[in-house]
Design a protein around this motif. Structure first.
Motif, PDB file in Angstrom:
ATOM      1  N   PHE A 395      -3.654  -8.734  -1.001  1.00 20.42           N
ATOM      2  CA  PHE A 395      -2.310  -9.117  -0.582  1.00 20.42           C
ATOM      3  C   PHE A 395      -2.256  -9.245   0.933  1.00 20.42           C
ATOM      4  N   SER A 396      -1.657 -10.316   1.414  1.00 22.12           N
ATOM      5  CA  SER A 396      -1.343 -10.458   2.839  1.00 22.12           C
ATOM      6  C   SER A 396       0.179 -10.379   3.011  1.00 22.12           C
ATOM      7  N   ASP A 397       0.631 -10.528   4.254  1.00 24.89           N
ATOM      8  CA  ASP A 397       2.068 -10.412   4.561  1.00 24.89           C
ATOM      9  C   ASP A 397       2.627  -9.073   4.085  1.00 24.89           C
ATOM     10  N   VAL A 398       1.795  -8.033   4.201  1.00 19.31           N
ATOM     11  CA  VAL A 398       2.219  -6.686   3.814  1.00 19.31           C
ATOM     12  C   VAL A 398       2.773  -5.976   5.043  1.00 19.31           C
ATOM     13  N   THR A 399       3.901  -5.328   4.882  1.00 21.96           N
ATOM     14  CA  THR A 399       4.423  -4.466   5.942  1.00 21.96           C
ATOM     15  C   THR A 399       4.219  -3.012   5.513  1.00 21.96           C
ATOM     16  N   ASN A 400       4.097  -2.145   6.484  1.00 28.34           N
ATOM     17  CA  ASN A 400       3.679  -0.784   6.179  1.00 28.34           C
ATOM     18  C   ASN A 400       4.739   0.030   5.448  1.00 28.34           C
ATOM     19  N   ASP A 401       5.950  -0.500   5.308  1.00 26.70           N
ATOM     20  CA  ASP A 401       6.979   0.222   4.569  1.00 26.70           C
ATOM     21  C   ASP A 401       7.000  -0.143   3.084  1.00 26.70           C
ATOM     22  N   MET A 402       6.186  -1.113   2.675  1.00 23.53           N
ATOM     23  CA  MET A 402       6.128  -1.488   1.264  1.00 23.53           C
ATOM     24  C   MET A 402       5.437  -0.388   0.458  1.00 23.53           C
ATOM     25  N   ARG A 403       5.799  -0.293  -0.798  1.00 15.17           N
ATOM     26  CA  ARG A 403       5.177   0.714  -1.658  1.00 15.17           C
ATOM     27  C   ARG A 403       3.676   0.484  -1.786  1.00 15.17           C
ATOM     28  N   ILE A 404       3.257  -0.772  -1.784  1.00 12.86           N
ATOM     29  CA  ILE A 404       1.839  -1.103  -1.911  1.00 12.86           C
ATOM     30  C   ILE A 404       1.049  -0.573  -0.724  1.00 12.86           C
ATOM     31  N   ALA A 405       1.732  -0.330   0.400  1.00 16.39           N
ATOM     32  CA  ALA A 405       1.075   0.197   1.591  1.00 16.39           C
ATOM     33  C   ALA A 405       1.241   1.705   1.736  1.00 16.39           C
ATOM     34  N   GLN A 406       2.153   2.297   0.988  1.00 14.45           N
ATOM     35  CA  GLN A 406       2.456   3.713   1.136  1.00 14.45           C
ATOM     36  C   GLN A 406       1.944   4.579  -0.009  1.00 14.45           C
ATOM     37  N   GLU A 407       1.743   3.990  -1.177  1.00 12.87           N
ATOM     38  CA  GLU A 407       1.404   4.776  -2.362  1.00 12.87           C
ATOM     39  C   GLU A 407       0.000   4.438  -2.839  1.00 12.87           C
TER      40      GLU A 407
END
Length: 515
Positions: A395-407
């Motif tokens: 995945f691109s265009d990910v921001t660090n507050d997304m669940r995919i980045a936090q969990e």
């Protein structure tokens, strides 16, 4: 290539696992040096993640079985056959066990592959390396020394000594059952403790085969015990059992929190490794060819089912698009297949519930606005229509507050996040509740050192990823865990420190005044 046959025993010396009424292998509990049926007489099925077929039945233990195992471990701890051994003698037993692991590595690897679907190429290395845990801690057993302390109190001699804790409960996950067991079992035994092992209900066979080698090595009965069953039926009774003095757990943070709360009620000590959301940080001055390999190693090796997975790929903006392109190209000819085939690069997900979890996170990522670059679906593998295979996903265009980045997804799913400079990379890297591991890719040595100081993680790799050694401590910051495994730090978790004061005075001074 046809699947490797799964041997029922490595040699005539190893007792064979019997078949149950269904004609499948049947695994019982291992308590007090004997394989015994569960108190409730119940078993549950286990399936091959490659074919989806049931291949064995495992004992579904209960609170009564946990109690029996803990009592057997306590009896062994008090028995002179174990307690009376010198540290050097314990070390000799452990080195013998290491030799047996080396001799039977192919067999152990084959069983573990059947159990969780991991690549045989990786398991062969892991099983052979696993012997080093027992060699290392076996050699360390008689080298743990106390101190003579020059106190400020005349007339008394003060020294310290280390002693075993007692009964240790070790709870393991399904992704690397035997190596993660050894990280706990080897130092616990070297310290003189006795152990109750609880494997995941998804992967138990390799551990129940492994204890046969413990028998052959000559460990007294009851020193190592194995209880199997469902976590919600056995976990609380094991963690809260009054004979258990320490808990060593590897698994998810939610389960870890529950275990820690339960253990605290009776002041049990805990060692926990609870996973991570590790950043793999690539700067514009890195060797990009090697960094691409490092990114693949970090997230797609073992199908992403590793606690140190570099699931957040932080790319400096100037190389962001180029690096993603290189990564997609590298994965173009990725090879799926049976894990017994040395040419296979991507093995199946180990369990059906984990595959469903991965699919949920991929859906959530798209709903939150991340852009799917590749993958995002199950892989169709010829010959294995029911296999639990999943495409390497980016995945691109990910921001660090997304669940995919936090969990923690615990699968082959990579979140790519851009950054501007060192300070920005550090901010993003540390902006999670975890702190298990991190990777830094740069040709600038000073930058590499600065980043190792600023990124909050228990293990940091610079220009490599997933290097490990039994001689080095491993563990995490923040929600990634408590304590350390591996190295000298690992054995200290399983020892009690005692301070001893011996009077050299002939006459006791005034007993009403503290000295």
């Amino acid at each position: 290539m046809p699947p490797l046959p799964i041997p029922n025993a490595a040699s005539p010396q190893v007792r064979r696992t019997p078949e149950g009424p269904q004609g499948r292998l049947q695994y019982d509990l291992y308590i007090g040096g004997e394989f015994v049926a569960p108190a409730g007489g119940r078993y549950f099925e286990t399936t091959d993640p490659v074919t989806g077929e049931v291949w064995a039945d495992v004992a579904r233990g209960s609170e009564a079985d946990v109690d029996a195992a803990c009592r057997a471990a306590q009896a062994a701890f008090e028995d002179p056959a174990w307690r009376g051994l010198s540290a050097s003698a314990r070390g000799a037993l452990m080195r013998r066990l290491g030799d047996l692991i080396t001799e039977n590595a192919d067999w152990l690897a084959a069983v573990e592959m059947k159990d969780n679907g991991k690549l045989i190429a990786e398991l062969d290395n892991q099983m052979r390396y696993m012997a080093n845990y027992y060699y290392y801690y076996g050699g360390l057993a008689d080298k743990i020394e106390g101190s003579t302390i020059p106190t400020d109190k005349p007339g008394v001699f003060n020294f310290t000594r280390y002693e075993p804790i007692g009964v240790v409960a070790c709870i393991m996950p399904w992704n690397s059952p035997l190596p993660l067991t050894s990280l706990k079992l080897a130092p616990a035994l070297a310290a003189g403790n006795t152990v109750v092992l609880k494997p995941s209900e998804f992967t138990y066979a390799s551990l129940l085969e492994f204890v046969k080698l413990i028998e052959l090595a000559g460990f007294p009965k009851g020193v190592v015990n194995v209880v199997t069953g469902l976590g919600h039926e056995m976990g609380n009774s094991l963690v809260s059992h009054p004979l258990v003095e320490r808990i060593a757990f590897t698994g998810g943070p939610e389960a870890g929190r529950i275990i820690n709360e339960q253990a605290a009620r009776s002041m049990k000590r805990v060692t926990m490794e609870l996973g991570g959301k590790s950043p793999n940080i690539v700067f514009e001055d890195a060797d990009l060819e090697q960094a691409v390999k490092g990114a693949v190693t970090g997230i797609f090796a073992a199908s992403g089912q590793t606690c140190v997975a570099g699931s957040r790929l932080l790319l400096q903006r100037s190389i962001h698009d180029d690096f993603i392109g290189r990564l997609v190209d590298f994965l173009e000819d990725i090879r799926f297949g049976h894990p017994s085939d040395p040419q296979t690069q991507i093995a199946p997900i180990s369990t059906a519930p984990q595959l469903a979890k991965i699919e949920d996170y991929v859906r959530i990522a798209q709903e939150e606005g991340a852009t799917l670059v590749r993958g995002g679906k199950r892989a169709s593998v010829e010959g294995y229509p029911n296999g639990l295979f999943y495409e390497p996903t980016i995945f691109s265009d990910v921001t660090n507050d997304m669940r995919i980045a936090q969990e923690e997804v615990f699968g082959p799913v990579l979140s790519v996040i851009p950054f501007d400079d060192e300070d920005d990379a550090v901010r993003i890297a540390n902006d999670v509740k975890f702190g298990l591991a991190a990777g830094i890719w740069t040709e600038n040595l000073a930058r590499g050192i600065r980043m190792t100081e600023k990124v909050r993680a228990g293990t940091i790799w610079v220009n490599n990823y997933r290097s490990t050694s039994t001689t080095s401590p491993f563990g995490g910051f923040k929600m990634s865990g408590i304590g350390r495994e591996g190295g000298i730090a690992g054995i200290m978790e399983y020892l009690e420190l005692k301070s001893v004061w011996i009077s050299t005075n002939v006459e006791i001074p005034n007993p009403f005044i503290r000295r």
